[in-house]
Motif scaffolding. Sequence first.
Motif, PDB file in Angstrom:
ATOM      1  N   GLN C  89      22.123  -6.191  -3.255  1.00 20.28           N
ATOM      2  CA  GLN C  89      21.848  -5.828  -4.639  1.00 20.28           C
ATOM      3  C   GLN C  89      20.405  -6.098  -5.083  1.00 20.28           C
ATOM      4  O   GLN C  89      19.744  -5.234  -5.625  1.00 20.28           O
ATOM      5  N   ASN C  90      19.937  -7.322  -4.840  1.00 17.28           N
ATOM      6  CA  ASN C  90      18.640  -7.700  -5.398  1.00 17.28           C
ATOM      7  C   ASN C  90      17.503  -7.308  -4.458  1.00 17.28           C
ATOM      8  O   ASN C  90      17.372  -7.845  -3.371  1.00 17.28           O
ATOM      9  N   PRO C  91      16.659  -6.350  -4.879  1.00 19.82           N
ATOM     10  CA  PRO C  91      15.614  -5.848  -3.988  1.00 19.82           C
ATOM     11  C   PRO C  91      14.649  -6.948  -3.545  1.00 19.82           C
ATOM     12  O   PRO C  91      14.112  -6.889  -2.442  1.00 19.82           O
ATOM     13  N   ASP C  92      14.453  -7.961  -4.400  1.00 20.34           N
ATOM     14  CA  ASP C  92      13.490  -9.003  -4.059  1.00 20.34           C
ATOM     15  C   ASP C  92      13.994  -9.950  -2.999  1.00 20.34           C
ATOM     16  O   ASP C  92      13.212 -10.515  -2.248  1.00 20.34           O
ATOM     17  N   ASN C  93      15.311 -10.149  -2.963  1.00 21.50           N
ATOM     18  CA  ASN C  93      15.835 -11.224  -2.133  1.00 21.50           C
ATOM     19  C   ASN C  93      16.255 -10.796  -0.739  1.00 21.50           C
ATOM     20  O   ASN C  93      17.054 -11.462  -0.098  1.00 21.50           O
ATOM     21  N   GLN C  94      15.780  -9.658  -0.261  1.00 24.26           N
ATOM     22  CA  GLN C  94      16.124  -9.292   1.108  1.00 24.26           C
ATOM     23  C   GLN C  94      14.905  -8.874   1.910  1.00 24.26           C
ATOM     24  O   GLN C  94      15.035  -8.459   3.041  1.00 24.26           O
ATOM     25  N   ILE C  95      13.737  -8.989   1.313  1.00 27.17           N
ATOM     26  CA  ILE C  95      12.517  -8.680   2.051  1.00 27.17           C
ATOM     27  C   ILE C  95      11.896  -9.992   2.507  1.00 27.17           C
ATOM     28  O   ILE C  95      11.659 -10.882   1.704  1.00 27.17           O
ATOM     29  N   VAL C  96      11.670 -10.108   3.817  1.00 28.90           N
ATOM     30  CA  VAL C  96      11.283 -11.384   4.404  1.00 28.90           C
ATOM     31  C   VAL C  96       9.775 -11.512   4.544  1.00 28.90           C
ATOM     32  O   VAL C  96       9.207 -12.577   4.349  1.00 28.90           O
ATOM     33  N   ALA C  97       9.121 -10.410   4.887  1.00 25.29           N
ATOM     34  CA  ALA C  97       7.723 -10.498   5.291  1.00 25.29           C
ATOM     35  C   ALA C  97       6.791 -10.163   4.127  1.00 25.29           C
ATOM     36  O   ALA C  97       7.214  -9.652   3.097  1.00 25.29           O
ATOM     37  N   THR C  98       5.510 -10.449   4.321  1.00 28.32           N
ATOM     38  CA  THR C  98       4.544 -10.222   3.259  1.00 28.32           C
ATOM     39  C   THR C  98       3.914  -8.838   3.329  1.00 28.32           C
ATOM     40  O   THR C  98       3.120  -8.483   2.486  1.00 28.32           O
ATOM     41  N   LEU C  99       4.253  -8.084   4.357  1.00 31.68           N
ATOM     42  CA  LEU C  99       3.769  -6.711   4.470  1.00 31.68           C
ATOM     43  C   LEU C  99       4.955  -5.800   4.792  1.00 31.68           C
ATOM     44  O   LEU C  99       5.845  -6.178   5.554  1.00 31.68           O
ATOM     45  N   VAL C 100       4.951  -4.603   4.210  1.00 28.35           N
ATOM     46  CA  VAL C 100       6.042  -3.655   4.394  1.00 28.35           C
ATOM     47  C   VAL C 100       6.368  -3.449   5.868  1.00 28.35           C
ATOM     48  O   VAL C 100       7.500  -3.591   6.312  1.00 28.35           O
ATOM     49  N   GLU C 101       5.334  -3.160   6.630  1.00 23.64           N
ATOM     50  CA  GLU C 101       5.522  -2.840   8.047  1.00 23.64           C
ATOM     51  C   GLU C 101       6.118  -4.027   8.816  1.00 23.64           C
ATOM     52  O   GLU C 101       7.020  -3.873   9.642  1.00 23.64           O
ATOM     53  N   VAL C 129      12.611   7.446   4.918  1.00 27.30           N
ATOM     54  CA  VAL C 129      12.867   7.139   3.507  1.00 27.30           C
ATOM     55  C   VAL C 129      11.627   7.422   2.646  1.00 27.30           C
ATOM     56  O   VAL C 129      11.508   6.927   1.534  1.00 27.30           O
ATOM     57  N   ASP C 130      10.698   8.220   3.193  1.00 24.03           N
ATOM     58  CA  ASP C 130       9.475   8.611   2.492  1.00 24.03           C
ATOM     59  C   ASP C 130       8.635   7.425   2.030  1.00 24.03           C
ATOM     60  O   ASP C 130       8.091   7.429   0.927  1.00 24.03           O
ATOM     61  N   MET C 131       8.546   6.408   2.866  1.00 23.53           N
ATOM     62  CA  MET C 131       7.753   5.248   2.467  1.00 23.53           C
ATOM     63  C   MET C 131       6.586   4.981   3.425  1.00 23.53           C
ATOM     64  O   MET C 131       5.941   3.939   3.336  1.00 23.53           O
ATOM     65  N   LEU C 132       6.314   5.937   4.304  1.00 26.49           N
ATOM     66  CA  LEU C 132       5.260   5.702   5.297  1.00 26.49           C
ATOM     67  C   LEU C 132       3.900   5.348   4.673  1.00 26.49           C
ATOM     68  O   LEU C 132       3.214   4.457   5.156  1.00 26.49           O
ATOM     69  N   PRO C 133       3.513   6.016   3.570  1.00 28.15           N
ATOM     70  CA  PRO C 133       2.195   5.678   2.997  1.00 28.15           C
ATOM     71  C   PRO C 133       2.094   4.232   2.490  1.00 28.15           C
ATOM     72  O   PRO C 133       1.008   3.766   2.193  1.00 28.15           O
ATOM     73  N   PHE C 134       3.219   3.539   2.382  1.00 30.14           N
ATOM     74  CA  PHE C 134       3.196   2.185   1.825  1.00 30.14           C
ATOM     75  C   PHE C 134       3.232   1.101   2.909  1.00 30.14           C
ATOM     76  O   PHE C 134       3.438  -0.061   2.612  1.00 30.14           O
ATOM     77  N   ARG C 135       3.018   1.483   4.155  1.00 35.05           N
ATOM     78  CA  ARG C 135       3.249   0.538   5.249  1.00 35.05           C
ATOM     79  C   ARG C 135       2.379  -0.720   5.178  1.00 35.05           C
ATOM     80  O   ARG C 135       2.778  -1.766   5.655  1.00 35.05           O
ATOM     81  N   ASP C 136       1.202  -0.620   4.575  1.00 33.25           N
ATOM     82  CA  ASP C 136       0.309  -1.777   4.510  1.00 33.25           C
ATOM     83  C   ASP C 136       0.387  -2.532   3.193  1.00 33.25           C
ATOM     84  O   ASP C 136      -0.449  -3.377   2.906  1.00 33.25           O
ATOM     85  N   ARG C 137       1.363  -2.188   2.367  1.00 34.42           N
ATOM     86  CA  ARG C 137       1.405  -2.817   1.041  1.00 34.42           C
ATOM     87  C   ARG C 137       2.192  -4.118   1.067  1.00 34.42           C
ATOM     88  O   ARG C 137       3.022  -4.345   1.938  1.00 34.42           O
ATOM     89  N   ALA C 138       1.900  -4.975   0.078  1.00 40.12           N
ATOM     90  CA  ALA C 138       2.688  -6.199  -0.090  1.00 40.12           C
ATOM     91  C   ALA C 138       3.926  -5.849  -0.913  1.00 40.12           C
ATOM     92  O   ALA C 138       3.819  -5.098  -1.881  1.00 40.12           O
ATOM     93  N   PRO C 139       5.090  -6.363  -0.515  1.00 36.67           N
ATOM     94  CA  PRO C 139       6.339  -5.956  -1.181  1.00 36.67           C
ATOM     95  C   PRO C 139       6.319  -6.172  -2.702  1.00 36.67           C
ATOM     96  O   PRO C 139       6.868  -5.364  -3.436  1.00 36.67           O
ATOM     97  N   HIS C 140       5.666  -7.238  -3.168  1.00 34.43           N
ATOM     98  CA  HIS C 140       5.757  -7.509  -4.610  1.00 34.43           C
ATOM     99  C   HIS C 140       4.955  -6.523  -5.454  1.00 34.43           C
ATOM    100  O   HIS C 140       5.021  -6.566  -6.676  1.00 34.43           O
ATOM    101  N   THR C 141       4.210  -5.626  -4.798  1.00 37.94           N
ATOM    102  CA  THR C 141       3.487  -4.614  -5.572  1.00 37.94           C
ATOM    103  C   THR C 141       4.295  -3.314  -5.677  1.00 37.94           C
ATOM    104  O   THR C 141       3.815  -2.338  -6.228  1.00 37.94           O
ATOM    105  N   LEU C 142       5.517  -3.302  -5.126  1.00 34.69           N
ATOM    106  CA  LEU C 142       6.316  -2.070  -5.133  1.00 34.69           C
ATOM    107  C   LEU C 142       7.350  -2.091  -6.257  1.00 34.69           C
ATOM    108  O   LEU C 142       7.721  -3.151  -6.748  1.00 34.69           O
TER     109      LEU C 142
END
Lengths: 288, 266, 283
Positions: C89-101, C129-142
């Motif tokens: 459910q919570n998008p924030d609580n399942q991303i582990v790394a500091t970069l999308v890729e 999932v059409d997210m390739l352009p975001f591969r170098d982004r930090a998750p908290h900016t999404l």
Amino acid sequence: MQIEFKGVTHTYQEGSPFQSTAIRDVNFTVSSGEFLALIGHTGSGKSTLAQHINGLLRPTSGQVLIDGEDIHSSGYSKKTLRQKVGLVFQYPEHQLFEETVEKDIGFGPRNLGLSEDEILERVQEALRKVGLAYDEFREKSPFELSGGQMRRVAMAGVLAMRPEVLVLDEPAAGLDPMSREDMLQLIRSLHESGTTIIMISHSMDDVARFATRVLVMKKGTVAMDGTPADIFLHADQLEEMGLDVPVICRMNNDLRRLGLPLPEGIYEEDALFTALMQLWKGGENHAS
Amino acid sequence: MLRDMTLGQYYPVKSPVHSLDPRVKILLLIAAIVAVFMAGNMLAFLPAAVYIFFACRLSNVPFNMLLKGIKPLRFIIIFTVVLNIFFLPGEKVWLDLGFAKITQEAVMTAILYALRLVLLVMFSSLLTLTTAPVTLTDGLERLLSPLSKIGFPAHEMAMMMTIALRFIPTLLEEADKIMKAQSARGADFESGNLMARAKAMVPLLVPLFVSAFRRAGDLAMAMEARCYHGGKGRTRLHVLKMHKNDWLAILSMAVLIACVILIGRL
Amino acid sequence: MENRIFEVENVSFAYEEAEEKAVQGVSLSVPEGAFYAVLGQNGSGKSTLAKLLNGLYLPTEGKVHVCGLDTADDQNIWEIRKQAGMVFQNPDNQIVATLVEDDVAFGLENIGVPTAQMPERIEKALSDVDMLPFRDRAPHTLSGGQKQRIAIAGILAMEPRAIIFDEATAMLDPQGRKEVFAAVEKLNREKGITVLWITHFMEEAARCQYVYIMEDGRIAMEGTPAEVFSVPEKVQALRLDVPAAARLAHRLRQAGMPLKEGLLHPEETAEEVARVCRLNSKA
């Protein structure tokens, strides 16, 4: 009580490379007794605007006036302001912290420096307003309640300040259908008992059902301002902004496009039902 | 408010220093610290100072940023200097205050210590300015991984660091929101004496901890669902490999150490 | 017989300190390639059920099979989680790394995929999932919807046969909800990935092939959306609602308008109403 925004602009982290303007030259006035819905895309500046109403954020330029007085003028008391304008954030249950429900709700009144008797009275009143029994809940830990109950307790914590204006950021977010309906009915009853409501919402169906006025935000400016009937008449404009239109409104437009002679701008289920039944019965009479 | 805080001091530009293997950079820092401590006289600091200056130029990090790193430590530096000046014994007395004598030797030693501290801080800053925290963690993990044979949890430590780095912005944002929400209920975080202020933090800290625990629980579940089961049998997306520049950097450090030793003998 | 991805037989589950069972005697079956929904209010047991489906919880009674593997068997657990991924459910609580890729790589690293194969699989998963352009982004900016799509990519990279979505859109705004649901529909349609969609949004359940409604840990109703939502009273008695279009159609039909059964979506309802009304005026 009247709230007036006069050319309010807010820029975050001004002067740094990360500077961004969240709202720009916003002007509007809210009068007592209104139920104003604030709608717009995520990032359109709704939340920033809401936080200006009770002075949590200070305009970078422009003024926020309450009954004609600038809330950031040196003579204006922050305490009075917080008392007049209550703010319920998104997922307010995440701010609960006391051991008991009673203490948590009493936090605001205690900050106002009220007497214990007065605090007790306000806690009881607030719990009654949100539909929770004082005797049953006062000693409970807020953390052992269900999600819907926690949110009610958090709301009660704001209501205990006896605000004349209640600003709510997505009060029904994350609730299941019935808790959602209960929450919206609670807000409606607060409105009916005289509280001015300013509600940020993503659900156009809720806006259509409850608001008396709608303010549409787009990229930090006010794009539309009017009654729900006015606003939903421009369904195409809303869709252009990436916003939803109430399902009923969309169906009404579809039906008109398919050639049914329905009036423009119907957005309520009952209204569409009545109009369709009339049309259909009329057709029947016509045929016979 | 809290959101204005920048995280770490990584300076994100591209440079040969940035792209060095983090393991090499950590080892070079240790070597530099040793070199600075070996420098017995002020002249011996010269090669180290020249080295840091050129390394900084090469890294495209403004020299000011390096100097900024010293600012938070200025009190420690001043304190060391003062202590040394007053309490080190010496022969050539410059000033006799009665309770203490200020001697030439003491002043020279104090300056030596101060310069040593300044250089140490600059070397460490250069590492943190040119290495992203995650890369740094990664490098540390690889360096410490031989220790896992004797039970040192190198992988777990690194995973913990990474998760902490990932969640700091999220929790900062949350803290900001909770603070605003409590302010809206009349909480006052700014006035009062120390005790009053510490007490005022309770309505902020309790929800923040509750939220951190909830997030930790969720995250553990999500990691398990994604087949996480510790460091055993894991492969890595980023494999660290030594390049020509890494060898050059090591060579340059060797030269520096040699210079320091030579000058120290003079 | 067609392949069953999830086979739940008479399963019950109780949390350790709880007196009541969170899930009681539930049976369900999801065929390969299907798009099924589990609907229920908060506390109905639907999230517990989700966690029983990939061995995060083990049933106290009954059996759960995933791709033919028993979740109670320790040896199967990693294979099961590889085959049936889960988005929470919570998008924030399942991303582990500091970069999308790096986050998409997390699952691959866990199951020991060789480094050389990773970049290609990550790229493919992100572009699905059409997210390739975001591969170098930090998750908290999404945005929330983008974070959920990253979570999906992290699972896709592991090449699963099924994905369980545990209220994956509950915390998103309408825009995010739409983009995530559309991405999942596409995965189901184009890649044949089996989807179990757990939700309390009626509009989403209405777009699935088959719906289980849970109440007090049991399955209270099941059927195609058309079947389930054709009896609004029954659904409302379960403290749930019916999609607005289905509700309106039901009211019109009860008032005598001869609409066909099984109307769910605004577009088809509008067409049917227009057809019936026009017929009437012509006659």
